[in-house]
Design an enzyme around this catalytic site. Structure first.
Site, PDB file in Angstrom:
ATOM      1  N   GLU A   9      -4.128   4.114   6.366  1.00  0.00           N
ATOM      2  CA  GLU A   9      -3.949   3.893   4.922  1.00  0.00           C
ATOM      3  C   GLU A   9      -4.544   5.070   4.142  1.00  0.00           C
ATOM      4  O   GLU A   9      -4.035   5.478   3.102  1.00  0.00           O
ATOM      5  CB  GLU A   9      -4.657   2.590   4.528  1.00  0.00           C
ATOM      6  CG  GLU A   9      -4.556   2.256   3.054  1.00  0.00           C
ATOM      7  CD  GLU A   9      -5.227   0.937   2.711  1.00  0.00           C
ATOM      8  OE1 GLU A   9      -4.902  -0.089   3.326  1.00  0.00           O
ATOM      9  OE2 GLU A   9      -6.085   0.949   1.807  1.00  0.00           O
ATOM     10  N   ARG A  22       0.834  -1.225   0.000  1.00  0.00           N
ATOM     11  CA  ARG A  22       0.000   0.000   0.000  1.00  0.00           C
ATOM     12  C   ARG A  22       0.862   1.265   0.000  1.00  0.00           C
ATOM     13  O   ARG A  22       0.531   2.262   0.646  1.00  0.00           O
ATOM     14  CB  ARG A  22      -0.965   0.028   1.191  1.00  0.00           C
ATOM     15  CG  ARG A  22      -1.829  -1.192   1.346  1.00  0.00           C
ATOM     16  CD  ARG A  22      -2.831  -1.376   0.215  1.00  0.00           C
ATOM     17  NE  ARG A  22      -3.680  -2.519   0.483  1.00  0.00           N
ATOM     18  CZ  ARG A  22      -3.436  -3.759   0.056  1.00  0.00           C
ATOM     19  NH1 ARG A  22      -2.382  -4.015  -0.723  1.00  0.00           N
ATOM     20  NH2 ARG A  22      -4.258  -4.751   0.364  1.00  0.00           N
ATOM     21  N   SER A  35     -10.600   0.153   3.934  1.00  0.00           N
ATOM     22  CA  SER A  35      -9.762  -0.071   5.120  1.00  0.00           C
ATOM     23  C   SER A  35      -9.146   1.254   5.541  1.00  0.00           C
ATOM     24  O   SER A  35      -8.457   1.891   4.746  1.00  0.00           O
ATOM     25  CB  SER A  35      -8.629  -1.039   4.802  1.00  0.00           C
ATOM     26  OG  SER A  35      -9.148  -2.228   4.295  1.00  0.00           O
TER      27      SER A  35
HETATM   28  P1  FAD Z   1      -8.589   9.449  -4.383  1.00  0.00           P
HETATM   29  O1  FAD Z   1      -9.236   9.108  -3.096  1.00  0.00           O
HETATM   30  O2  FAD Z   1      -9.243  10.461  -5.233  1.00  0.00           O
HETATM   31  O3  FAD Z   1      -7.085   9.890  -4.112  1.00  0.00           O
HETATM   32  C1  FAD Z   1      -6.252   9.125  -3.278  1.00  0.00           C
HETATM   33  C2  FAD Z   1      -4.873   9.796  -3.233  1.00  0.00           C
HETATM   34  O4  FAD Z   1      -4.262   9.742  -4.511  1.00  0.00           O
HETATM   35  C3  FAD Z   1      -4.957  11.287  -2.866  1.00  0.00           C
HETATM   36  O5  FAD Z   1      -3.800  11.599  -2.128  1.00  0.00           O
HETATM   37  C4  FAD Z   1      -4.929  11.987  -4.232  1.00  0.00           C
HETATM   38  O6  FAD Z   1      -4.382  13.285  -4.152  1.00  0.00           O
HETATM   39  C5  FAD Z   1      -4.012  11.061  -5.030  1.00  0.00           C
HETATM   40  N1  FAD Z   1      -4.345  10.973  -6.464  1.00  0.00           N
HETATM   41  C6  FAD Z   1      -5.538  10.602  -7.002  1.00  0.00           C
HETATM   42  N2  FAD Z   1      -5.445  10.573  -8.349  1.00  0.00           N
HETATM   43  C7  FAD Z   1      -4.174  10.948  -8.660  1.00  0.00           C
HETATM   44  C8  FAD Z   1      -3.462  11.114  -9.895  1.00  0.00           C
HETATM   45  N3  FAD Z   1      -4.039  10.903 -11.074  1.00  0.00           N
HETATM   46  N4  FAD Z   1      -2.165  11.516  -9.837  1.00  0.00           N
HETATM   47  C9  FAD Z   1      -1.560  11.747  -8.646  1.00  0.00           C
HETATM   48  N5  FAD Z   1      -2.189  11.612  -7.454  1.00  0.00           N
HETATM   49  C10 FAD Z   1      -3.473  11.209  -7.461  1.00  0.00           C
HETATM   50  N6  FAD Z   1      -7.866  -0.040  -1.813  1.00  0.00           N
HETATM   51  C11 FAD Z   1      -7.127  -1.140  -2.047  1.00  0.00           C
HETATM   52  O7  FAD Z   1      -5.908  -1.045  -2.269  1.00  0.00           O
HETATM   53  N7  FAD Z   1      -7.681  -2.381  -2.040  1.00  0.00           N
HETATM   54  C12 FAD Z   1      -8.999  -2.573  -1.820  1.00  0.00           C
HETATM   55  O8  FAD Z   1      -9.465  -3.706  -1.846  1.00  0.00           O
HETATM   56  C13 FAD Z   1      -9.806  -1.427  -1.548  1.00  0.00           C
HETATM   57  N8  FAD Z   1     -11.121  -1.565  -1.273  1.00  0.00           N
HETATM   58  C14 FAD Z   1     -11.875  -0.467  -0.995  1.00  0.00           C
HETATM   59  C15 FAD Z   1     -13.239  -0.640  -0.708  1.00  0.00           C
HETATM   60  C16 FAD Z   1     -14.043   0.466  -0.451  1.00  0.00           C
HETATM   61  C17 FAD Z   1     -15.509   0.256  -0.150  1.00  0.00           C
HETATM   62  C18 FAD Z   1     -13.494   1.765  -0.508  1.00  0.00           C
HETATM   63  C19 FAD Z   1     -14.365   2.964  -0.291  1.00  0.00           C
HETATM   64  C20 FAD Z   1     -12.145   1.937  -0.778  1.00  0.00           C
HETATM   65  C21 FAD Z   1     -11.322   0.828  -1.013  1.00  0.00           C
HETATM   66  N9  FAD Z   1      -9.946   0.949  -1.290  1.00  0.00           N
HETATM   67  C22 FAD Z   1      -9.184  -0.164  -1.557  1.00  0.00           C
HETATM   68  C23 FAD Z   1      -9.307   2.278  -1.274  1.00  0.00           C
HETATM   69  C24 FAD Z   1      -9.434   3.026  -2.625  1.00  0.00           C
HETATM   70  O9  FAD Z   1     -10.491   2.525  -3.373  1.00  0.00           O
HETATM   71  C25 FAD Z   1      -8.154   2.928  -3.462  1.00  0.00           C
HETATM   72  O10 FAD Z   1      -7.052   3.409  -2.741  1.00  0.00           O
HETATM   73  C26 FAD Z   1      -8.271   3.707  -4.781  1.00  0.00           C
HETATM   74  O11 FAD Z   1      -7.151   3.446  -5.581  1.00  0.00           O
HETATM   75  C27 FAD Z   1      -8.408   5.213  -4.582  1.00  0.00           C
HETATM   76  O12 FAD Z   1      -8.716   5.776  -5.832  1.00  0.00           O
HETATM   77  P2  FAD Z   1      -9.397   7.199  -5.973  1.00  0.00           P
HETATM   78  O13 FAD Z   1      -9.402   7.551  -7.426  1.00  0.00           O
HETATM   79  O14 FAD Z   1     -10.691   7.230  -5.300  1.00  0.00           O
HETATM   80  O15 FAD Z   1      -8.329   8.101  -5.210  1.00  0.00           O
HETATM   81  P1  NAP Z   2     -10.100 -11.056   5.018  1.00  0.00           P
HETATM   82  O1  NAP Z   2     -10.209 -11.998   3.880  1.00  0.00           O
HETATM   83  O2  NAP Z   2     -11.122 -11.084   6.111  1.00  0.00           O
HETATM   84  O3  NAP Z   2      -8.656 -11.168   5.675  1.00  0.00           O
HETATM   85  C1  NAP Z   2      -8.257 -10.315   6.756  1.00  0.00           C
HETATM   86  C2  NAP Z   2      -6.835  -9.850   6.507  1.00  0.00           C
HETATM   87  O4  NAP Z   2      -5.994 -10.983   6.476  1.00  0.00           O
HETATM   88  C3  NAP Z   2      -6.721  -9.165   5.178  1.00  0.00           C
HETATM   89  O5  NAP Z   2      -6.515  -7.811   5.449  1.00  0.00           O
HETATM   90  C4  NAP Z   2      -5.575  -9.830   4.452  1.00  0.00           C
HETATM   91  O6  NAP Z   2      -4.449  -8.974   4.244  1.00  0.00           O
HETATM   92  C5  NAP Z   2      -5.119 -10.931   5.381  1.00  0.00           C
HETATM   93  N1  NAP Z   2      -5.148 -12.216   4.651  1.00  0.00           N
HETATM   94  C6  NAP Z   2      -6.210 -13.020   4.433  1.00  0.00           C
HETATM   95  N2  NAP Z   2      -5.827 -14.142   3.777  1.00  0.00           N
HETATM   96  C7  NAP Z   2      -4.507 -14.020   3.573  1.00  0.00           C
HETATM   97  C8  NAP Z   2      -3.536 -14.834   2.948  1.00  0.00           C
HETATM   98  N3  NAP Z   2      -3.853 -16.013   2.402  1.00  0.00           N
HETATM   99  N4  NAP Z   2      -2.263 -14.391   2.891  1.00  0.00           N
HETATM  100  C9  NAP Z   2      -1.920 -13.201   3.420  1.00  0.00           C
HETATM  101  N5  NAP Z   2      -2.795 -12.380   4.028  1.00  0.00           N
HETATM  102  C10 NAP Z   2      -4.072 -12.793   4.117  1.00  0.00           C
HETATM  103  O7  NAP Z   2     -10.037  -9.568   4.466  1.00  0.00           O
HETATM  104  P2  NAP Z   2     -11.166  -8.615   3.909  1.00  0.00           P
HETATM  105  O8  NAP Z   2     -11.269  -7.459   4.803  1.00  0.00           O
HETATM  106  O9  NAP Z   2     -12.399  -9.387   3.571  1.00  0.00           O
HETATM  107  O10 NAP Z   2     -10.477  -8.105   2.555  1.00  0.00           O
HETATM  108  C11 NAP Z   2     -10.262  -9.000   1.485  1.00  0.00           C
HETATM  109  C12 NAP Z   2      -9.206  -8.415   0.560  1.00  0.00           C
HETATM  110  O11 NAP Z   2      -9.663  -7.156   0.045  1.00  0.00           O
HETATM  111  C13 NAP Z   2      -7.889  -8.127   1.291  1.00  0.00           C
HETATM  112  O12 NAP Z   2      -6.830  -8.424   0.416  1.00  0.00           O
HETATM  113  C14 NAP Z   2      -7.948  -6.645   1.566  1.00  0.00           C
HETATM  114  O13 NAP Z   2      -6.676  -6.035   1.561  1.00  0.00           O
HETATM  115  C15 NAP Z   2      -8.791  -6.118   0.420  1.00  0.00           C
HETATM  116  N6  NAP Z   2      -9.547  -4.941   0.852  1.00  0.00           N
HETATM  117  C16 NAP Z   2      -8.869  -3.762   0.935  1.00  0.00           C
HETATM  118  C17 NAP Z   2      -9.526  -2.602   1.324  1.00  0.00           C
HETATM  119  C18 NAP Z   2      -8.798  -1.290   1.355  1.00  0.00           C
HETATM  120  O14 NAP Z   2      -9.431  -0.266   1.473  1.00  0.00           O
HETATM  121  N7  NAP Z   2      -7.495  -1.292   1.253  1.00  0.00           N
HETATM  122  C19 NAP Z   2     -10.884  -2.643   1.629  1.00  0.00           C
HETATM  123  C20 NAP Z   2     -11.531  -3.867   1.576  1.00  0.00           C
HETATM  124  C21 NAP Z   2     -10.863  -5.012   1.173  1.00  0.00           C
HETATM  125  P3  NAP Z   2      -4.255  -7.931   3.012  1.00  0.00           P
HETATM  126  O15 NAP Z   2      -5.159  -6.801   3.316  1.00  0.00           O
HETATM  127  O16 NAP Z   2      -2.829  -7.565   3.131  1.00  0.00           O
HETATM  128  O17 NAP Z   2      -4.592  -8.634   1.759  1.00  0.00           O
END
Ligand code: FAD
Ligand code: NAP
Length: 336
Positions: free
Chosen positions: A332, A163, A237
């Protein structure tokens, strides 16, 4: 055209009501360069906005919001085994995933239904279900906000981590990402070993899944667990999963035998959601905000929360996880 006094409520998935003094929507590199070179805007603080799904607005933006709306998806090259797919930064990430699945370009199916736009995907090296952007990343183009010049970044230039990327650290606030090119496979090698994908495929009665079926399994799981920001404001998250020395994990395990831990090189990755739940936060409502009942890692806005309220809740959660486990959580979400 530069818009003035724009409410950012529709542009962030927490649904927070911050104001932008100025907003420019750009749909090409040239339009972006014109905004950056505009002498009337030179002194304004700049904030780059994608889909607003990874930001916590704790104040108004007393400057210029640049809303990146650069569109377009194209295959720019092909080898016997791969397609190079270039996408404009303003394309909705999930639409890119759906486009690739429809054309059988494999590699991002596990990243289905992540909100936000393509341009932000490299920012935190988006990841889910065992796949990260870096696994399929080829290159990106970005405009230097100071000079307006266009630069290419390879994977090593981006310095991707968990991340993390160079754009969140060393080059923070310096570049606008305008397009991202992915290297996607012609020979799908599906990854179903992570989280609940296999269980979901079993429930769907599928034994040799296609990329479309893996995507559908991921979509089903996500829809069952995660609050839809259209119904309940959130930014996914809120915290990263902490990575600790394995000796620390062993110590915690002796006190908390059920603590989940996953190997992360020489270290161990803990599940932040589990730590938060153990501290009693899961499903707890605090004023207008709280930790979600189905996933403690997700903080939510019950309607009238302010960014400051959500930030304060995150501070309390971090403190109680630290007091209980001696583990420092890191946000994050990008706090503004
Ligand atoms: P924004 O929120 O608009 O911006 C995020 C940051 O990036 C800000 O600092 C902004 O200034 C910068 N930025 C945006 N666009 C640009 C650009 N073109 N150039 C330079 N800087 C820029 N993330 C995960 O990694 N995995 C997940 O599974 C995941 N699940 C999510 C589930 C939900 C329900 C929600 C609400 C979010 C989740 N996220 C997850 C977080 C989010 O969706 C990601 O981080 C996504 O990439 C953000 O994109 P955005 O366009 O909305 O960015
Ligand atoms: P989950 O499956 O309930 O698991 C809980 C945590 O355990 C996750 O955060 C994941 O880490 C870790 N995990 C599970 N299985 C794993 C494996 N086999 N090896 C290593 N790590 C493992 O998680 P969840 O909340 O439902 O999310 C599912 C996936 O979607 C995850 O990968 C999570 O990162 C992603 N997600 C991200 C966001 C976001 O905003 N960043 C939001 C929702 C879901 P990791 O997170 O490192 O994968």
């Amino acid at each position: 055209m530069i818009e003035q006094n724009v409410s950012l409520r529709p542009y962030n998935t927490f649904g927070l009501d911050a104001q932008a003094k100025l907003m420019a929507r750009v749909n090409s590199i040239q339009a972006l360069q014109e905004v950056l070179a505009d002498s009337r805007l030179k002194s304004e603080e700049r904030f780059i906005l994608g889909g607003g799904s990874n930001i916590l607005l704790t104040r108004n933006v007393d400057g210029l919001v640049i809303k990146n709306e650069i569109d377009g998806i194209e295959v720019i090259d092909e080898t016997p085994s791969h397609f190079l797919v270039k996408s404009g930064a303003g394309v909705v990430w999930h639409e890119l995933v759906m486009h690739c699945i429809a054309n059988n370009y494999a590699g991002i199916e596990n990243l289905s239904l992540i909100p936000g736009n393509v341009g932000a995907a490299p920012m935190q090296n988006i990841g889910a279900y065992g796949v990260e952007l870096k696994d399929v990343f080829h290159s990106l183009k970005a405009v230097d906000m100071a000079s307006g010049s266009v630069h290419s970044f390879s994977s090593s230039d981006c310095d991707f981590g968990y991340r993390e990327s160079v754009f969140k650290r060393k080059l923070k606030g310096q570049f606008v990402i305008t397009s991202v090119t992915l290297k996607l496979s012609k020979n799908p090698n599906v990854n179903t070993s992570y989280g609940a994908i296999e269980q979901e495929l079993e429930a769907m009665r599928i034994s040799s899944p296609t990329i479309k079926e893996v995507s559908q399994a991921v979509i089903n799981i996500r829809q069952s667990k995660l609050p839809d920001p259209k119904e309940l404001g959130n930014s996914g998250s809120f915290f990263k999963n902490p990575v600790v020395p394995t000796s620390k994990y062993e110590e915690l395990k002796s006190q908390h035998p059920n603590i989940p831990g996953y190997p992360a090189g020489e270290n161990t990755k803990l599940a932040a959601g589990w730590l938060i739940e153990q501290c009693g936060w899961k499903g707890k409502v605090v004023g207008n905000t709280g930790s979600h009942a189905k996933q403690a890692l997700v903080l939510v806005n019950y309607g009238n929360a302010t960014g400051v309220e959500i930030f304060e809740l995150s501070e309390q959660i971090m403190q109680s996880v630290y007091d209980t486990f001696g583990v420092q959580l890191e946000r994050e979400v990008n706090v503004y």
